[in-house]
Motif scaffolding. Structure first.
Motif, PDB file in Angstrom:
ATOM      1  N   ASP A 139      47.385  37.720  42.778  1.00  0.00           N
ATOM      2  CA  ASP A 139      46.657  38.427  41.724  1.00  0.00           C
ATOM      3  C   ASP A 139      47.574  39.041  40.667  1.00  0.00           C
ATOM      4  O   ASP A 139      48.718  38.629  40.506  1.00  0.00           O
ATOM      5  CB  ASP A 139      45.666  39.436  42.299  1.00  0.00           C
ATOM      6  CG  ASP A 139      46.259  40.187  43.456  1.00  0.00           C
ATOM      7  OD1 ASP A 139      47.459  40.455  43.400  1.00  0.00           O
ATOM      8  OD2 ASP A 139      45.527  40.478  44.421  1.00  0.00           O
ATOM      9  N   ASP A 147      44.005  33.865  33.789  1.00  0.00           N
ATOM     10  CA  ASP A 147      42.698  33.687  34.421  1.00  0.00           C
ATOM     11  C   ASP A 147      42.496  34.812  35.433  1.00  0.00           C
ATOM     12  O   ASP A 147      43.198  34.873  36.437  1.00  0.00           O
ATOM     13  CB  ASP A 147      42.651  32.319  35.118  1.00  0.00           C
ATOM     14  CG  ASP A 147      41.283  32.003  35.660  1.00  0.00           C
ATOM     15  OD1 ASP A 147      40.717  30.979  35.263  1.00  0.00           O
ATOM     16  OD2 ASP A 147      40.788  32.768  36.505  1.00  0.00           O
ATOM     17  N   LEU A 148      41.574  35.711  35.150  1.00  0.00           N
ATOM     18  CA  LEU A 148      41.359  36.868  36.034  1.00  0.00           C
ATOM     19  C   LEU A 148      40.095  36.714  36.867  1.00  0.00           C
ATOM     20  O   LEU A 148      39.103  36.147  36.404  1.00  0.00           O
ATOM     21  CB  LEU A 148      41.244  38.139  35.202  1.00  0.00           C
ATOM     22  CG  LEU A 148      42.536  38.725  34.637  1.00  0.00           C
ATOM     23  CD1 LEU A 148      42.216  39.882  33.714  1.00  0.00           C
ATOM     24  CD2 LEU A 148      43.469  39.188  35.750  1.00  0.00           C
ATOM     25  N   ASN A 149      40.160  37.227  38.082  1.00  0.00           N
ATOM     26  CA  ASN A 149      38.968  37.335  38.921  1.00  0.00           C
ATOM     27  C   ASN A 149      38.559  38.805  38.969  1.00  0.00           C
ATOM     28  O   ASN A 149      39.363  39.687  38.651  1.00  0.00           O
ATOM     29  CB  ASN A 149      39.289  36.867  40.346  1.00  0.00           C
ATOM     30  CG  ASN A 149      39.456  35.381  40.420  1.00  0.00           C
ATOM     31  OD1 ASN A 149      38.580  34.631  40.009  1.00  0.00           O
ATOM     32  ND2 ASN A 149      40.590  34.949  40.931  1.00  0.00           N
ATOM     33  N   THR A 150      37.336  39.056  39.420  1.00  0.00           N
ATOM     34  CA  THR A 150      36.894  40.456  39.536  1.00  0.00           C
ATOM     35  C   THR A 150      37.780  41.214  40.528  1.00  0.00           C
ATOM     36  O   THR A 150      37.987  42.417  40.399  1.00  0.00           O
ATOM     37  CB  THR A 150      35.422  40.531  40.003  1.00  0.00           C
ATOM     38  OG1 THR A 150      35.280  39.674  41.128  1.00  0.00           O
ATOM     39  CG2 THR A 150      34.479  40.113  38.906  1.00  0.00           C
ATOM     40  N   GLU A 151      38.310  40.489  41.522  1.00  0.00           N
ATOM     41  CA  GLU A 151      39.175  41.110  42.541  1.00  0.00           C
ATOM     42  C   GLU A 151      40.415  41.748  41.912  1.00  0.00           C
ATOM     43  O   GLU A 151      40.980  42.681  42.463  1.00  0.00           O
ATOM     44  CB  GLU A 151      39.635  40.049  43.553  1.00  0.00           C
ATOM     45  CG  GLU A 151      38.541  39.543  44.452  1.00  0.00           C
ATOM     46  CD  GLU A 151      38.092  40.580  45.478  1.00  0.00           C
ATOM     47  OE1 GLU A 151      38.913  40.957  46.321  1.00  0.00           O
ATOM     48  OE2 GLU A 151      36.935  41.021  45.413  1.00  0.00           O
ATOM     49  N   ASP A 152      40.836  41.207  40.765  1.00  0.00           N
ATOM     50  CA  ASP A 152      42.044  41.725  40.118  1.00  0.00           C
ATOM     51  C   ASP A 152      41.874  43.163  39.638  1.00  0.00           C
ATOM     52  O   ASP A 152      42.853  43.838  39.368  1.00  0.00           O
ATOM     53  CB  ASP A 152      42.426  40.834  38.929  1.00  0.00           C
ATOM     54  CG  ASP A 152      43.009  39.524  39.404  1.00  0.00           C
ATOM     55  OD1 ASP A 152      44.032  39.557  40.093  1.00  0.00           O
ATOM     56  OD2 ASP A 152      42.431  38.469  39.087  1.00  0.00           O
ATOM     57  N   PHE A 153      40.636  43.611  39.517  1.00  0.00           N
ATOM     58  CA  PHE A 153      40.389  44.966  39.030  1.00  0.00           C
ATOM     59  C   PHE A 153      40.206  45.970  40.172  1.00  0.00           C
ATOM     60  O   PHE A 153      39.953  47.137  39.943  1.00  0.00           O
ATOM     61  CB  PHE A 153      39.150  44.986  38.118  1.00  0.00           C
ATOM     62  CG  PHE A 153      39.349  44.169  36.882  1.00  0.00           C
ATOM     63  CD1 PHE A 153      40.068  44.684  35.806  1.00  0.00           C
ATOM     64  CD2 PHE A 153      38.864  42.875  36.793  1.00  0.00           C
ATOM     65  CE1 PHE A 153      40.276  43.913  34.669  1.00  0.00           C
ATOM     66  CE2 PHE A 153      39.074  42.100  35.657  1.00  0.00           C
ATOM     67  CZ  PHE A 153      39.783  42.623  34.597  1.00  0.00           C
ATOM     68  N   ARG A 154      40.314  45.469  41.398  1.00  0.00           N
ATOM     69  CA  ARG A 154      40.202  46.364  42.562  1.00  0.00           C
ATOM     70  C   ARG A 154      41.588  46.677  43.092  1.00  0.00           C
ATOM     71  O   ARG A 154      42.476  45.832  43.070  1.00  0.00           O
ATOM     72  CB  ARG A 154      39.385  45.686  43.662  1.00  0.00           C
ATOM     73  CG  ARG A 154      37.906  45.640  43.367  1.00  0.00           C
ATOM     74  CD  ARG A 154      37.174  44.845  44.423  1.00  0.00           C
ATOM     75  NE  ARG A 154      37.238  45.481  45.731  1.00  0.00           N
ATOM     76  CZ  ARG A 154      36.967  44.860  46.876  1.00  0.00           C
ATOM     77  NH1 ARG A 154      36.630  43.592  46.872  1.00  0.00           N
ATOM     78  NH2 ARG A 154      37.042  45.504  48.018  1.00  0.00           N
TER      79      ARG A 154
END
Lengths: 98, 219
Positions: free
Chosen positions: B99, B122-129
Motif C-alpha cells: 500500500d 492506483d489507490l484502494n480504500t484500504e490505503d486510507f486506513r
C-alpha cells in the motif's frame, strides 16, 4: 480467517478448505508461494525434531562433549538461521486469492 | 607453557560467562557478515519476480510513465498499450498486497534519480486506513535501506528499533529465500511473463458478469 474482511468471506474460506474437487493449493502469487515454502520448511523441521525425540533421542553425546567454542559456533549459527527464517511481524502474509 | 601469563589469563577468562558470550558474539557477527553478503549478492542478481520489479523500480527505471499501486495496478495497467498510444516509455511498479507507504518509497527513490513525466497512483480504500500490516509490509524495502537514504524515513516507520535491527546484514533479507531461489531461475521468468513490471492474469473467470461488482450494483 482472522484476516478475512467479513463473516461471509470467512465462511467462504472454510468452505474452500473442505472442497475436494480443486487442486492442491500452492498459491499463484509469489507472496503466497513464499509463505507456503516457509511453512513446508518449518513443518519439515518440526517433524524431524519430533521423530528424533520419539525414536532416537537418548541425550546428545556429541553436543554435550563439544568444547565451548564449538557450542558458541553452534549457537551463533542457530541465531543466524532464526534471523533469516524467523517471522518477526506480519510482513509475511497470506494474500487471499479465493 | 603453563606458567605463561597470557595463557593463564586466557584460562581464567574462558571460564567467565561474559567472555564466552563475547566470543559467541564475534562468531555471530562473522556469520552474519558472511551469510548476509552472500544472500545480498543473490538477491540483487534476480531476473524476475516481485523483488526484481522492486529493485528495478528503485534503482534502474527511467520510464517517463510510472505506474504505482497494489495488485490492481500490477495486473491491470499494460505498459505496452500505454507506450503504443502515448509514444513514451512506461514501467509498472505495482506490487501485490502493498500500500501507500511502499508506493511513496518507490516514488521517492525514483524522483531521487530522475523526473517521470506522468505518475499514476492506483489507490484502494484500504490505503486510507491505518493498519499495522501496512507498516509490517515495509520489510520488503529493507534490502534497499542502506544504499537508499531517501527511503529510510519511510522504513523507520516500521518500528522504533528498526535502525538497530539494520545493523545485521541478514535481517534485511529475512524470509526472502524462496524469492531469491525463484527469482534467479529461468522457470520463474517464463512463469510470470512480466511486461515492464505488468503481470497478466491468464485465467478464465466463471460467471464473470455476476462477479463484477459494477454489474451487480447495476442489477
Amino acid at each position: 480467517l482472522i484476516r478475512s474482511g467479513s463473516v461471509a468471506e470467512a465462511f467462504k474460506i472454510i468452505g474452500k478448505i473442505f472442497a475436494f474437487r480443486s487442486n492442491i493449493f500452492f498459491g499463484d502469487t509469489s507472496e503466497v508461494m513464499n509463505s507456503m515454502f516457509h511453512s513446508v520448511i518449518a513443518v519439515f523441521m518440526l517433524l524431524i525434531a519430533d521423530i528424533t525425540k520419539e525414536y532416537f533421542y537418548e541425550g546428545n553425546p556429541v553436543f554435550e562433549k563439544a568444547g565451548w567454542i564449538a557450542k558458541s559456533v553452534f549457537y551463533a549459527m542457530l541465531i543466524t538461521v532464526i534471523i533469516f527464517f524467523g517471522v518477526f511481524d506480519g510482513g509475511q502474509f497470506i494474500y487471499f486469492q479465493y | 607453557m603453563q606458567n605463561d601469563p597470557v595463557h593463564n589469563i586466557f584460562n581464567r577468562l574462558k571460564s567467565h560467562l561474559l567472555f564466552k558470550l563475547a566470543v559467541a558474539l564475534v562468531f555471530l557477527i562473522c556469520l552474519d557478515f558472511l551469510f548476509g553478503s552472500t544472500i545480498k549478492n543473490f538477491y540483487f542478481r534476480q531476473t524476475s519476480g516481485p523483488e526484481f520489479v522492486t529493485t528495478y523500480s528503485i534503482e534502474k527505471t527511467k520510464a517517463d510513465f510510472l505506474i504505482l499501486g497494489s495488485s490492481r495496478a500490477d495486473h491491470h495497467y499494460h505498459p505496452g498499450v500505454i507506450e503504443d498510444k502515448l509514444k513514451i516509455s512506461c514501467h509498472n511498479a505495482g506490487r501485490d498486497g502493498f500500500d501507500i507507504f511502499y508506493h511513496y518509497a518507490i516514488l521517492k527513490a525514483s524522483l531521487s534519480r530522475y523526473k517521470p513525466e506522468i505518475v499514476i497512483l492506483d489507490l484502494n480504500t484500504e490505503d486510507f486506513r491505518k493498519l499495522k500490516d501496512s507498516y509490517d509490509r515495509l520489510s520488503a524495502l529493507l534490502p534497499y535501506y542502506k544504499d537508499h537514504p531517501e527511503i529510510r524515513e519511510i522504513v523507520d516507520l516500521k518500528s522504533r528499533i528498526e535502525r538497530i535491527k539494520m545493523l545485521s546484514r541478514i535481517y534485511p533479507f529475512n524470509s526472502t529465500l524462496s524469492y531469491i531461489i525463484l527469482g534467479n531461475t529461468e522457470y520463474n521468468r517464463k512463469r510470470r511473463n512480466e511486461i515492464n513490471g505488468y503481470v497478466p492474469f491468464k485465467k478464465y473467470i466463471k460467471n464473470a458478469r455476476d462477479q463484477d461488482p459494477v454489474y451487480r450494483n447495476r442489477k
